[in-house]
Scaffold this motif. Structure first.
Motif, PDB file in Angstrom:
ATOM      1  N   SER A  86      49.856  44.576  28.840  1.00 46.52           N
ATOM      2  CA  SER A  86      48.595  44.665  29.789  1.00 46.52           C
ATOM      3  C   SER A  86      47.911  45.925  29.496  1.00 46.52           C
ATOM      4  CB  SER A  86      49.026  44.866  31.215  1.00 46.52           C
ATOM      5  OG  SER A  86      49.491  46.151  31.490  1.00 46.52           O
TER       6      SER A  86
ATOM      7  N   LEU B 292      38.515  44.460  35.801  1.00 49.57           N
ATOM      8  CA  LEU B 292      38.971  42.998  36.069  1.00 49.57           C
ATOM      9  C   LEU B 292      38.298  41.985  35.750  1.00 49.57           C
ATOM     10  CD1 LEU B 292      41.531  41.752  36.687  1.00 49.57           C
ATOM     11  CD2 LEU B 292      40.774  41.741  39.209  1.00 49.57           C
TER      12      LEU B 292
ATOM     13  N   ARG C   7      36.176  40.789  37.897  1.00 48.35           N
ATOM     14  CA  ARG C   7      35.817  40.109  39.104  1.00 48.35           C
ATOM     15  C   ARG C   7      36.358  40.874  40.087  1.00 48.35           C
ATOM     16  NH1 ARG C   7      40.595  37.635  37.046  1.00 48.35           N
ATOM     17  NH2 ARG C   7      42.141  37.612  38.588  1.00 48.35           N
TER      18      ARG C   7
ATOM     19  N   THR D  89      46.396  45.474  45.201  1.00 44.87           N
ATOM     20  CA  THR D  89      46.200  43.770  44.665  1.00 44.87           C
ATOM     21  C   THR D  89      45.240  44.136  43.219  1.00 44.87           C
ATOM     22  OG1 THR D  89      46.390  42.872  46.679  1.00 44.87           O
ATOM     23  CG2 THR D  89      45.037  41.568  45.071  1.00 44.87           C
ATOM     24  N   TYR D  90      44.259  44.804  43.288  1.00 45.34           N
ATOM     25  CA  TYR D  90      43.239  44.886  42.166  1.00 45.34           C
ATOM     26  C   TYR D  90      44.141  45.562  40.866  1.00 45.34           C
ATOM     27  CZ  TYR D  90      39.390  45.779  39.054  1.00 45.34           C
ATOM     28  OH  TYR D  90      38.352  45.968  38.030  1.00 45.34           O
TER      29      TYR D  90
ATOM     30  N   GLU E 157      47.410  45.109  40.449  1.00 43.87           N
ATOM     31  CA  GLU E 157      48.379  44.131  40.128  1.00 43.87           C
ATOM     32  C   GLU E 157      47.848  43.105  39.281  1.00 43.87           C
ATOM     33  OE1 GLU E 157      51.542  44.515  43.722  1.00 43.87           O
ATOM     34  OE2 GLU E 157      49.541  43.034  43.972  1.00 43.87           O
ATOM     35  N   ASN E 158      46.737  42.784  39.555  1.00 44.35           N
ATOM     36  CA  ASN E 158      45.955  41.611  38.876  1.00 44.35           C
ATOM     37  C   ASN E 158      45.447  42.086  37.304  1.00 44.35           C
ATOM     38  OD1 ASN E 158      46.178  39.728  40.722  1.00 44.35           O
ATOM     39  ND2 ASN E 158      44.098  40.257  41.865  1.00 44.35           N
ATOM     40  N   LEU E 159      45.028  43.369  37.479  1.00 45.27           N
ATOM     41  CA  LEU E 159      44.614  44.028  36.219  1.00 45.27           C
ATOM     42  C   LEU E 159      45.759  44.343  35.300  1.00 45.27           C
ATOM     43  CD1 LEU E 159      42.042  45.271  34.907  1.00 45.27           C
ATOM     44  CD2 LEU E 159      42.922  47.736  35.467  1.00 45.27           C
TER      45      LEU E 159
ATOM     46  N   GLU F 168      48.172  42.270  34.711  1.00 43.70           N
ATOM     47  CA  GLU F 168      48.558  40.743  34.121  1.00 43.70           C
ATOM     48  C   GLU F 168      47.665  40.587  33.205  1.00 43.70           C
ATOM     49  OE1 GLU F 168      48.438  38.250  37.471  1.00 43.70           O
ATOM     50  OE2 GLU F 168      50.290  39.227  38.425  1.00 43.70           O
ATOM     51  N   LEU F 169      46.547  41.139  32.844  1.00 44.70           N
ATOM     52  CA  LEU F 169      45.707  40.786  31.697  1.00 44.70           C
ATOM     53  C   LEU F 169      46.154  41.296  30.402  1.00 44.70           C
ATOM     54  CD1 LEU F 169      42.107  41.848  33.343  1.00 44.70           C
ATOM     55  CD2 LEU F 169      43.237  39.302  33.246  1.00 44.70           C
TER      56      LEU F 169
END
Length: 225
Positions: A3, A102, A104, A212-213, A215-217, A219-220
């Motif tokens: 990531s 991210l 978004r 949350t931001y 965690e989502n980042l 995963e990229l």
């Protein structure tokens, strides 16, 4: 493929205001150098020295910010494209900032540095009118003036329509809750209890939104400068 967060190295220095913010960000950047400002400008300058001594070659200003744009609610993520320091507007590093974008759920715009806490609605309104910045904090200006490539990743905690209760300042010391100061402020001004509880709810929302931001980042796929 790693990531963009795990791809970072110890060259990254992260400045945060509070210990709770440090605990959150170190989960995603275990090899980064992290220093606390304790939520004031003098502390930010000491933190910058610590980051330099730790070998940081690029910097991230991370944590909460006060909203200046009335449209931004608690929990809004901000990736600043510039930092307003006095009359100067210092651009953040596009390459480094992309590592934290991210794509978004994030706002782009300016953040303004203040050497003192901006607590009243009138102060926030005046600062927004003068700078057009989306938010304000007390660390990003020190990071921006360091001469190193920098990025600013912040989350709105108190919005532009709500003042900070006095206990928000007196109840902090060395980057953590200072109970004697908090209780003393409440004894002197018990009418602020409701505002303090509301701030607590907003702060919890801000922390959850940033978690949350990140965690989502994480995963990229890794991004290049």
């Amino acid at each position: 493929m790693p990531s963009p967060l795990k791809a970072r190295t110890g060259r990254l220095g992260i400045m945060v205001g509070l210990r709770e913010e440090a605990r959150l960000i170190e989960r995603f950047f275990p090899q980064a150098v992290i220093a606390l400002s304790h939520a004031h400008e003098a502390g930010a300058r000491r933190a910058l020295q610590q980051l330099r001594q730790g070998g940081a070659e690029e910097l991230l200003s991370f944590g909460c910010a006060g909203g200046l744009d009335p449209a931004l609610k608690p929990g809004t993520i901000l990736l600043a494209d510039s930092v307003v320091v006095g009359r100067a507007r210092l651009p953040s590093s596009e390459g480094l900032s992309r590592q934290f974008d991210l794509g978004r759920g994030v706002m782009h715009g300016a953040i303004v540095h203040s050497p003192v806490m901006v607590g009243t609605v009138a102060e926030k309104r005046a600062l927004h009118s003068r700078t057009k910045a989306l938010a304000v904090d007390m660390e990003s200006g020190v990071v921006a003036q360091s001469g190193l490539p920098f990025a600013v990743l912040r989350v709105i905690c108190d919005d532009a329509t709500r003042p900070l209760p006095p206990a928000a300042a007196s109840g902090l010391r060395e980057g953590r809750v200072y109970l004697p100061g908090l209780l003393g402020s409440l004894v002197r001004q018990p009418g602020q209890i409701g505002a303090l509880m509301a701030l607590g709810r907003d702060a919890a929302q801000a922390r959850a939104s940033m978690k949350t931001y990140l965690e989502n980042l994480a995963e990229l796929p890794a991004k290049r400068h």
